[in-house]
Design a protein around this motif. Structure first.
Motif, mmCIF file in Angstrom:
data_model
loop_
_atom_site.group_PDB
_atom_site.id
_atom_site.type_symbol
_atom_site.label_atom_id
_atom_site.label_comp_id
_atom_site.label_asym_id
_atom_site.label_seq_id
_atom_site.Cartn_x
_atom_site.Cartn_y
_atom_site.Cartn_z
ATOM 1 N N THR A 1 0.863 -1.188 0.000
ATOM 2 C CA THR A 1 0.000 0.000 0.000
ATOM 3 C C THR A 1 0.893 1.230 0.000
ATOM 4 O OG1 THR A 1 -1.628 -1.162 1.316
ATOM 5 C CG2 THR A 1 -1.726 1.237 1.389
ATOM 6 N N ILE A 2 0.551 2.207 -0.821
ATOM 7 C CA ILE A 2 1.305 3.476 -0.774
ATOM 8 C C ILE A 2 0.368 4.594 -0.336
ATOM 9 C CG2 ILE A 2 2.733 5.127 -2.039
ATOM 10 C CD1 ILE A 2 3.495 2.958 -3.961
ATOM 11 N N VAL A 3 0.856 5.371 0.606
ATOM 12 C CA VAL A 3 0.144 6.580 1.031
ATOM 13 C C VAL A 3 1.011 7.748 0.579
ATOM 14 C CG1 VAL A 3 -0.709 7.915 2.999
ATOM 15 C CG2 VAL A 3 -0.733 5.396 3.099
ATOM 16 N N THR A 4 0.532 8.555 -0.344
ATOM 17 C CA THR A 4 1.315 9.709 -0.791
ATOM 18 C C THR A 4 0.649 10.989 -0.316
ATOM 19 O OG1 THR A 4 2.199 8.575 -2.714
ATOM 20 C CG2 THR A 4 2.180 10.958 -2.798
ATOM 21 N N VAL A 5 1.443 11.778 0.370
ATOM 22 C CA VAL A 5 0.970 13.071 0.848
ATOM 23 C C VAL A 5 1.678 14.115 0.005
ATOM 24 C CG1 VAL A 5 0.811 14.590 2.843
ATOM 25 C CG2 VAL A 5 0.818 12.101 3.168
ATOM 26 N N ASP A 6 0.979 14.741 -0.887
ATOM 27 C CA ASP A 6 1.614 15.699 -1.797
ATOM 28 C C ASP A 6 0.524 16.612 -2.339
ATOM 29 O OD1 ASP A 6 3.004 16.959 -3.995
ATOM 30 O OD2 ASP A 6 4.429 15.296 -3.980
ATOM 31 N N PRO A 7 0.735 17.919 -2.285
ATOM 32 C CA PRO A 7 -0.294 18.823 -2.820
ATOM 33 C C PRO A 7 -0.436 18.664 -4.334
ATOM 34 C CG PRO A 7 1.664 20.062 -2.147
ATOM 35 C CD PRO A 7 1.875 18.639 -1.717
ATOM 36 N N ARG A 8 0.588 18.072 -4.956
ATOM 37 C CA ARG A 8 0.588 17.882 -6.404
ATOM 38 C C ARG A 8 0.343 16.405 -6.678
ATOM 39 N NH1 ARG A 8 4.896 16.583 -10.253
ATOM 40 N NH2 ARG A 8 5.910 15.745 -8.412
ATOM 41 N N CYS A 9 -0.351 16.097 -7.739
ATOM 42 C CA CYS A 9 -0.524 14.687 -8.078
ATOM 43 C C CYS A 9 0.743 14.219 -8.785
ATOM 44 C CB CYS A 9 -1.760 14.484 -8.962
ATOM 45 S SG CYS A 9 -2.046 12.740 -9.284
ATOM 46 N N SER A 10 1.695 13.758 -7.999
ATOM 47 C CA SER A 10 2.970 13.301 -8.540
ATOM 48 C C SER A 10 2.749 11.967 -9.237
ATOM 49 C CB SER A 10 3.971 13.150 -7.391
ATOM 50 O OG SER A 10 3.475 12.208 -6.454
ATOM 51 N N THR A 11 3.782 11.476 -9.924
ATOM 52 C CA THR A 11 3.667 10.182 -10.595
ATOM 53 C C THR A 11 3.300 9.096 -9.581
ATOM 54 O OG1 THR A 11 5.353 10.934 -12.118
ATOM 55 C CG2 THR A 11 4.894 8.576 -12.122
ATOM 56 N N VAL A 12 3.985 9.116 -8.435
ATOM 57 C CA VAL A 12 3.723 8.070 -7.450
ATOM 58 C C VAL A 12 2.347 8.265 -6.793
ATOM 59 C CG1 VAL A 12 4.976 9.152 -5.515
ATOM 60 C CG2 VAL A 12 4.741 6.673 -5.602
ATOM 61 N N ALA A 13 1.894 9.503 -6.700
ATOM 62 C CA ALA A 13 0.542 9.733 -6.151
ATOM 63 C C ALA A 13 -0.479 8.999 -7.011
ATOM 64 C CB ALA A 13 0.235 11.231 -6.107
ATOM 65 N N SER A 14 -0.251 9.017 -8.318
ATOM 66 C CA SER A 14 -1.216 8.378 -9.222
ATOM 67 C C SER A 14 -1.180 6.850 -9.100
ATOM 68 C CB SER A 14 -0.972 8.827 -10.664
ATOM 69 O OG SER A 14 0.294 8.385 -11.093
ATOM 70 N N LYS A 15 -0.146 6.317 -8.464
ATOM 71 C CA LYS A 15 -0.059 4.865 -8.270
ATOM 72 C C LYS A 15 -0.392 4.468 -6.830
ATOM 73 C CE LYS A 15 3.623 4.251 -11.686
ATOM 74 N NZ LYS A 15 2.682 4.608 -12.735
ATOM 75 N N SER A 16 -0.830 5.417 -6.028
ATOM 76 C CA SER A 16 -1.016 5.160 -4.601
ATOM 77 C C SER A 16 -2.447 4.777 -4.268
ATOM 78 C CB SER A 16 -0.654 6.415 -3.800
ATOM 79 O OG SER A 16 0.673 6.791 -4.066
ATOM 80 N N LYS A 17 -2.595 3.943 -3.244
ATOM 81 C CA LYS A 17 -3.942 3.629 -2.766
ATOM 82 C C LYS A 17 -4.556 4.883 -2.146
ATOM 83 C CE LYS A 17 -6.693 0.584 0.075
ATOM 84 N NZ LYS A 17 -6.711 -0.555 0.995
ATOM 85 N N TYR A 18 -3.747 5.601 -1.381
ATOM 86 C CA TYR A 18 -4.226 6.844 -0.780
ATOM 87 C C TYR A 18 -3.362 8.003 -1.274
ATOM 88 C CZ TYR A 18 -6.253 3.629 2.646
ATOM 89 O OH TYR A 18 -6.941 2.618 3.267
ATOM 90 N N TRP A 19 -3.977 8.949 -1.956
ATOM 91 C CA TRP A 19 -3.272 10.201 -2.247
ATOM 92 C C TRP A 19 -3.935 11.283 -1.418
ATOM 93 C CZ3 TRP A 19 -4.877 14.006 -6.511
ATOM 94 C CH2 TRP A 19 -4.110 15.171 -6.410
ATOM 95 N N LEU A 20 -3.192 11.889 -0.523
ATOM 96 C CA LEU A 20 -3.731 12.964 0.312
ATOM 97 C C LEU A 20 -3.189 14.296 -0.218
ATOM 98 C CD1 LEU A 20 -3.177 11.383 3.886
ATOM 99 C CD2 LEU A 20 -5.102 11.058 2.306
ATOM 100 N N PRO A 21 -4.015 15.022 -0.999
ATOM 101 C CA PRO A 21 -3.547 16.297 -1.559
ATOM 102 C C PRO A 21 -3.551 17.386 -0.491
ATOM 103 C CG PRO A 21 -5.742 15.770 -2.385
ATOM 104 C CD PRO A 21 -5.394 14.699 -1.397
ATOM 105 N N ILE A 22 -2.534 17.365 0.299
ATOM 106 C CA ILE A 22 -2.467 18.240 1.475
ATOM 107 C C ILE A 22 -2.286 19.696 1.078
ATOM 108 C CG2 ILE A 22 0.054 18.056 1.721
ATOM 109 C CD1 ILE A 22 -0.406 17.749 4.770
ATOM 110 N N LYS A 23 -2.813 20.565 1.903
ATOM 111 C CA LYS A 23 -2.522 21.991 1.710
ATOM 112 C C LYS A 23 -1.028 22.179 2.018
ATOM 113 C CE LYS A 23 -3.825 26.372 3.643
ATOM 114 N NZ LYS A 23 -4.783 27.022 4.517
ATOM 115 N N PRO A 24 -0.269 22.835 1.102
ATOM 116 C CA PRO A 24 1.173 22.944 1.322
ATOM 117 C C PRO A 24 1.496 23.521 2.701
ATOM 118 C CG PRO A 24 0.585 23.836 -0.833
ATOM 119 C CD PRO A 24 -0.700 23.504 -0.133
#
Ligand SMILES: Nc1nc2c(c(=O)[nH]1)N[C@H]1C(S)=C(S)[C@@H](COP(=O)(O)OP(=O)(O)OC[C@H]3O[C@@H](n4cnc5c(=O)[nH]c(N)nc54)[C@H](O)[C@@H]3O)O[C@H]1N2
Ligand SMILES: Nc1nc2c(c(=O)[nH]1)N[C@H]1C(S)=C(S)[C@@H](COP(=O)(O)OP(=O)(O)OC[C@H]3O[C@@H](n4cnc5c(=O)[nH]c(N)nc54)[C@H](O)[C@@H]3O)O[C@H]1N2
Ligand code: SF4
Ligand SMILES: [Mo]
Length: 745
Positions: free
Chosen positions: A237-260
């Motif tokens: 499982t990948i949890v990506t915390v990034d305000p931008r939809c990075s390449t890995v965010a697009s492959k993650s189960k959870y992408w949390l588009p956090i406020k910078p």
């Protein structure tokens, strides 16, 4: 007239090109031809070991030459744990560093002709003599400790030794205070150990990988990316915390588009959830950790409800991701990232990362962090270095007390005379670092440069920093030289050899040769006893039971060890290298220095109306500013773009592909325009661009004026009071649809 003007015109009259010193480079049984000999059949069909210098992962590879003796291709070395036989696109394109016709070709000395500053070509002897005289003068007038070295990459080692022999400990690299310093300080003060490079993350066996702004896949750290793809196939499982939809965010189960700039709020609430719900490794915490009760009490206030209003992440997602981590524990990695210098409270942010790993019990556990091994090689006995009159640390007078390496920006600050301070740096050697694009607040760097008595730049390319030098020394590329034995940490200790494939092109030289010749001229030759670098390497290799000739055949050697040494055994007692001997959830050394022993949430400034936070990062086919002129990599990506959300583009009347200029909060406008990329992958409050573009030196014919530089827009720096890291993400830009300086669009 300014002491130093940026030299932007072509050279005047060629000086003598007489070669200097010994010119025979040897390896194994092959001896190099004399300098200037055309490359030819004697180099045909060779397979020479190297390790890559295109970034600092240092993958080991093989360089093949064709039947004409030309460099044909570079491939990964199968024995190398850092690349497993595969190089990234940049490593494959490393040949372009060698073949780039814009390379520095001869030593250059700054002269003034008819009132205009320019460079004149000089012989090595002349250029080195010039530097040696100046260095002796600086030592006599101000003391040797007023010389500093800025370095990044392999060449740094030899100049570091030169500086130590000369009497200074002020050698610094941007990989600390502009990069990973905060995580090193945070982890050291939690676990008693540094992260170092490559990160000892057992991603291969990890079940839940948490990436906070670590854009792995765009940031191409080779074996880490390979391990991540393997683990994804195994269901990690990948949890990506990034305000931008990075390449890995697009492959993650959870992408949390956090406020910078709000990661600390998210992590405090994760800690709150893990503790309140009992989702932590109780045995591990009881056995090994210090300060749990204090942490529990401290984080009671930081509920998911509180964090959701700050981070724009809903409560349920905060709980779900905390649960995903706990379910995978201890095979979970809350990744420490690498480029950590974001907002100035970065050491505290990385402390939260360390605390999360401690609660989940992932430090020293399979699928978490392993204890790395590293080979050591005895050094050939050399005379002791002279006693230091003073040190960089003493001159900091208590500032940045937790810095465990020298702070480049502090050395820059201390190069500008200040009546309140008795000590001022007088000379710099810069090797392998393009300070103008690397250190934020370029104006301050240039102010420091104007006050120096000597600026020497060693580089392979006519990068911006060379335009400010008194003397420019052309180093040959990594494909044309030996370098120190690669001693990187890993699951198993390993070493790799870099040997030259051809003699240096043009009139360039390896750093070893340059540093040694300079040492001889200053009277410090005893610190460089080997005329041939190869002989020193051979001596060193024999100390660990191999030799130069064996390493020429294998390239890499791995020293196997048992998996049990990589992890804490169940029920083991263990003492950690911290003041309490425990994993410090509560950092006692921070408290002693007057810093928060438990991290708090401190809000950061938000963009004013009409402004957007300037976000930046990596692209898979480039490394910083060093590859943008590389002919092969330039073909893959020739300029950067600014990412703009469609709604924002519409509001500003901007369309995809349009050129815009960016103006920051201090009125600084990008030198060049940048093309707009309209994309949903970036939020409403930020824009994003890849770092390393916008070169202003015309001698870089391919990359000059292509794209824009993030660095020139980073004029506001939030310095981390614990260790001096330069927080660079607190800058804001607005769009200018035409060049406000009045040039034609
Ligand atoms: N604005 C902004 N600033 C940043 C960053 C960012 O993302 N944005 N990233 C930060 C990070 S994480 C880091 S690690 C630093 C990196 O900072 P630097 O290492 O300074 O990065 P580069 O711009 O690639 O500069 C490398 C220089 O080394 C030269 N070079 C390449 N090969 C050789 C060689 O073999 N010998 C010699 N002598 N020179 C060589 C190149 O031509 C170039 O001038 O930058 C930091 N600064
Ligand atoms: N291809 C390539 N790979 C490289 C390098 C390279 O130059 N090129 N350089 C190497 C080096 S030295 C380093 S240090 C690493 C750097 O690689 P990283 O450590 O991954 O780089 P960062 O610049 O910290 O991370 C950039 C990401 O952070 C996100 N981000 C921005 N602001 C925030 C925020 O407030 N919160 C969160 N959670 N995320 C945010 C951005 O959207 C972006 O996706 O890459 C290494 N690998
Ligand atoms: S990751 Fe790529 S650029 Fe970096 S050392 Fe490895 S092959 Fe070279
Ligand atoms: Mo870095």
């Amino acid at each position: 007239m300014k002491r130093r003007e940026f030299v932007k015109i072509s050279l005047i009259g060629a000086g003598g090109l007489a070669a200097f010193g010994s010119l025979g480079y040897k390896f194994g049984s092959i001896f190099w031809a004399k300098e200037g000999t055309p490359l030819g059949e004697e180099y045909a069909n060779l397979r020479i070991p190297t390790y890559c210098e295109v970034c600092f992962w240092k993958c080991a590879g093989w360089v093949y030459t064709n039947s004409k003796g030309e460099i044909w291709k570079i491939v990964g070395n199968d024995l190398d744990p850092q690349c497993n036989g595969r190089l990234c696109p940049r490593g494959t394109g490393g040949i372009g560093m060698y073949s780039d016709e814009n390379r520095l070709k001869n030593p250059l000395i700054r002269v003034t002709e008819n009132g205009i500053q320019t460079f004149r070509e000089a012989s090595w002897d002349e250029a080195l003599e010039y530097i040696a005289i100046k260095m002796r003068e600086i030592s006599y007038l101000y003391g040797p400790e007023t010389m500093a070295l800025f370095n990044h990459g392999s060449s740094g080692k030899y100049f570091t030794e030169l500086l130590q022999a000369y009497g200074s400990d002020s050698f610094t690299a941007p990989s600390y205070a502009q990069c990973r310093g905060p995580r090193e300080v945070a982890f050291y003060n939690t676990f008693g150990e540094y992260i170092n490079s490559p990160e000892p993350t057992d991603i291969l066996n990890c079940k839940c990988l948490v990436l906070l702004g670590y854009h792995l896949g765009e940031n191409m750290h080779n074996s880490q990316v390979q391990e991540m793809s393997n683990a994804i196939e195994k269901g990690m499982t990948i949890v990506t915390v990034d305000p931008r939809c990075s390449t890995v965010a697009s492959k993650s189960k959870y992408w949390l588009p956090i406020k910078p700039a709000t990661d600390n709020a998210l992590m405090l609430s994760w800690i709150n959830v893990l503790i309140q719900k009992g989702w932590y490794d109780k045995d591990y915490v009881n056995r090994y950790c210090y300060g749990f009760e204090e942490l529990k009490k401290h984080t009671e206030q930081y509920t998911p409800a509180w964090a959701s209003t700050i981070t724009n992440i809903d409560e349920q997602s905060i709980e779900d991701t905390a649960k995903a981590m706990y379910d995978a524990a201890p095979s979970v990695i809350v990744h420490p990232g690498r480029h950590n210098t974001w907002y100035g409270d970065d050491t505290q942010r990385l402390r939260l990362v360390a605390i999360l790993n401690a609660l989940l019990g992932s430090w020293g556990r399979k699928g978490g962090f392993y204890f790395p091994a590293k080979a050591t090689i005895s050094k050939y006995p050399k005379p002791d270095f002279p006693q230091l009159n003073t040190t960089w640390r003493k001159e900091l007078k208590g500032k940045y007390p937790l810095a465990d390496m020298s702070v480049s920006n502090a050395i820059i600050d201390m190069s500008i005379p200040d009546p309140a301070r008795s000590f001022t740096y007088k000379g710099w050697i810069v090797t392998g670092s393009n300070l103008n694009l690397t250190i934020p607040n370029t104006a301050r760097t240039l102010e420091a440069i104007q006050n120096l008595e000597l600026l020497v730049v060693v580089d392979t390319m006519p990068m911006e920093i060379t335009g400010w030098a008194d003397v420019v020394l052309p180093e040959c590329t990594y494909l044309e030289r030996y370098d120190n034995i690669r001693l990187e940490q890993g699951r198993e200790a390993n070493i790799a050899l870099r040997a030259p494939v051809h003699p240096p092109k043009y009139n360039s030289k390896p750093a070893y040769w340059i540093a040694r010749q300079l040492a001889l001229k200053i009277g410090l030759g005893k610190y460089f006893p080997f005329e041939e670098h190869a002989d020193e390497l051979d001596w060193e290799l024999q100390q660990i039971g191999t030799s130069l000739s064996e390493m020429m055949e294998v390239g890499v050697k791995v020293f196997p060890r048992n998996e049990s040494e990589m992890f804490i055994a169940p029920d083991a007692t263990r003492t950690f290298n911290t003041p309490t001997g425990k994993i410090e959830l509560y950092a006692t050394a921070f408290e002693k220095q007057g810093f928060d022993p438990l991290p708090r949430y401190v809000p950061h400034e938000e963009p004013a109306h009409g402004f957007f936070r300037l976000n930046y990062g990596r692209a898979p086919m480039h490394t910083f500013s060093r590859t943008t002129n590389n002919p092969l990599l330039h073909d893959l990506m020739s300029e950067n773009t600014v990412w703009v959300n469609p709604q924002i583009a519409q509001e500003h009347g901007i369309v995809a592909g349009q050129d815009v200029w960016l103006e920051n909060q201090d009125g600084v406008v990008s030198t060049f325009p940048i093309k707009v990329r309209v994309t949903e992958r970036i939020g409403l409050d930020s824009v994003y661009m890849v770092h390393g573009f916008g070169h202003t030196d015309k001698r870089l014919e391919r990359s000059f004026g292509r794209g824009a530089s993030d660095t020139e827009l980073i004029t506001r720096v939030h310095v981390d009071p614990l260790m001096g890291g330069t927080g660079m993400r607190g800058n804001f830009v607005k769009f200018r649809l035409s060049d406000p300086r009045g040039k034609e669009v």
